[in-house]
Design an enzyme around this catalytic site. Sequence first.
Site, mmCIF file in Angstrom:
data_model
loop_
_atom_site.group_PDB
_atom_site.id
_atom_site.type_symbol
_atom_site.label_atom_id
_atom_site.label_comp_id
_atom_site.label_asym_id
_atom_site.label_seq_id
_atom_site.Cartn_x
_atom_site.Cartn_y
_atom_site.Cartn_z
ATOM 1 N N LYS A 279 0.841 -1.190 0.000
ATOM 2 C CA LYS A 279 0.000 0.000 0.000
ATOM 3 C C LYS A 279 0.883 1.249 0.000
ATOM 4 C CE LYS A 279 -4.268 1.669 2.143
ATOM 5 N NZ LYS A 279 -5.281 1.417 3.190
ATOM 6 N N GLU A 363 -19.379 -4.764 11.027
ATOM 7 C CA GLU A 363 -20.244 -3.960 11.889
ATOM 8 C C GLU A 363 -21.317 -4.775 12.595
ATOM 9 O OE1 GLU A 363 -18.343 -1.381 8.827
ATOM 10 O OE2 GLU A 363 -19.485 -3.262 8.729
ATOM 11 N N ARG A 391 -25.292 -1.359 8.174
ATOM 12 C CA ARG A 391 -25.045 -2.777 7.873
ATOM 13 C C ARG A 391 -25.404 -3.687 9.047
ATOM 14 N NH1 ARG A 391 -20.479 -3.116 3.961
ATOM 15 N NH2 ARG A 391 -19.364 -4.539 5.312
#
Length: 615
Positions: A279, A363, A391
């Site tokens: 990344k 979540e 969610r």
Amino acid sequence: MLLSQLNSRADLLQLTPAQDRQLCEEIREFLVRHIARTGGHLASNLGVVELTVALHKVYDTQTDRLLFDVGHQSYVHKILTGRMDRFSTMRTYGGLAGFPKPSESPHDAFIAGHASEAVSVALGMARARTLQQADYDVVAVLGDGALTGGLSYEGLNDAGASGEPLVVVLNDNGMSITSNVGAIARHLKLLRLKPGYFGLKKAYRQLTQKIPGGRLLYRFTHGLKTRMRRRLIGVTIFEEMGFSYLGPVDGHDVQKLTFLLREAKSMGGPVLLHVITKKGKGYIPAEATPSKYHGVGRFNPVTGVGTPSGGKSFSETFGGTLLELARTDPRICAITAAMEQGTGLSTFAGQLKDRFFDVGIAEGHAVSMAAGLAKQGMLPVFAVYSTFLQRSYDMLQQDVGLLGLHVVLAVDRAGLVGEDGETHHGVFDVGYLRQIPGMTIYCPASQAELRRMLTTALLQESGPVAVRYPRGGDGAYQAEFWEDRRWAHPALTIVTYGINVNDCLAAAEHLRQERILADVIKLDRIAPLSLDAVLSSLEKSRHLLVVEEAAEAGCIGVELLAQLSRQGCCPRKARLLNLRSGIVPHGAVALLRRRTGLDEGGIYQAAKELTAHEA
């Protein structure tokens, strides 16, 4: 420059390996230069440059279906599909979206603002292709952070058993926004430590291609190669689910990636290609601190230093307040779903490690775990962006609401969030949170109120409580300034909550200068809803205007009108000023408020229309 000469996929296919490397360098320079001006997701896109180039060498995204999970790693894809000349408009109103958007380009197969759904969508597309006897390929690029979400495993489990030809590319950089957590992260780390299989596979294929009947031999010995690979790296969780596993492979080598993508495409079943990337690759500041450059504002591309954002944010105030409270109450613990920094919990995580839980992009699990903590006497606080909390609706209703458990939700990024657009605006929680049995919802209009309301939510309330607050810094609201200026004979009652009170106050002052007096009622709490102040004002005024930065379905205005009707108190005229369907495009928050009529000017105009001919 090669990048400026690419006009089609055909041009890309003509590049030599040396030109591929040059192209990737130019793409990185382009990304840094443009994102420094517009802001956006930088580190994740720098990490997938070679992978995206290889994908476009193997797949024609005009017809093949390429899905990104999550879509913030799609900038390179946009560059390669004819949108480079519009990059200066990235995440601005009317410009390019920061996520894939089918209405923006036929090359964007699906919208993707939330994590973990790509495999499920890909399987649906693959099954549609089979049922329709169509001819196209389906490939999903799945970030390893998305593997911390349960939906990924539901999709992988079904896809592996389906036998449908599709390719899942696992982009493994060890991070989502911050470092990944959990057992799957440890599993992938073990696989990354054993990369020797790719070299063996490539050498074997090259050998069989040189001898007569080599292609048949290659297929015949597939079982032998599988056993050899298992001796090298063991059986992966993906193979147990029914996938053919390829990799791990260097995600910054276009030739290796292209080779294995073609191999995966030719295998005729569910295939998972494990790609190792870095990344922030190619930009030293982003490589050093990739989480800092995950989503950035404007910055100096030479130094990497960002433009100062101003004062303390609501998120920082929340994190600091929670830490103070937790130091004196050992029951208080903090939960986040891969958003430690974004929700202001980094200091809490560093100082109270035993009471800080990062569950990954999960979540629903976070809410159920919070319910378990609360049931056993702890005081769990789940800090989560509004758009991601939705969610976990079922867990809120079943695991928290039915038992009346004291779980506190710190609902960050409530309301319009700006440049991330319709996938991230926090405009639906007002409707769905009020459906949860026993839910109390506080809406601070300033950071001082956030401190007070969070303390009340934790130490004085019982049952489920939400404290919802916006992205960014403090508002200008001063309670004592306005509450001492209620009018004896107002023409209008304006009801609002949260930081929208500031624009309502400014509009009311504008009206006063035109001799139209308006009471502004700020609701500190929108569930349960108290009517006292509204009823008191409506006894004197003739009209009602309800202003809220939320979708109309389930909004406070609808409930307010219903309760007033039951009380026999009906204003002569009423208007609900809100976000209607809740689907609002990306752009600066101030601009979006102006476009939706929720700024000072829009509120003033709505009030003028309500009071026309009666001032």
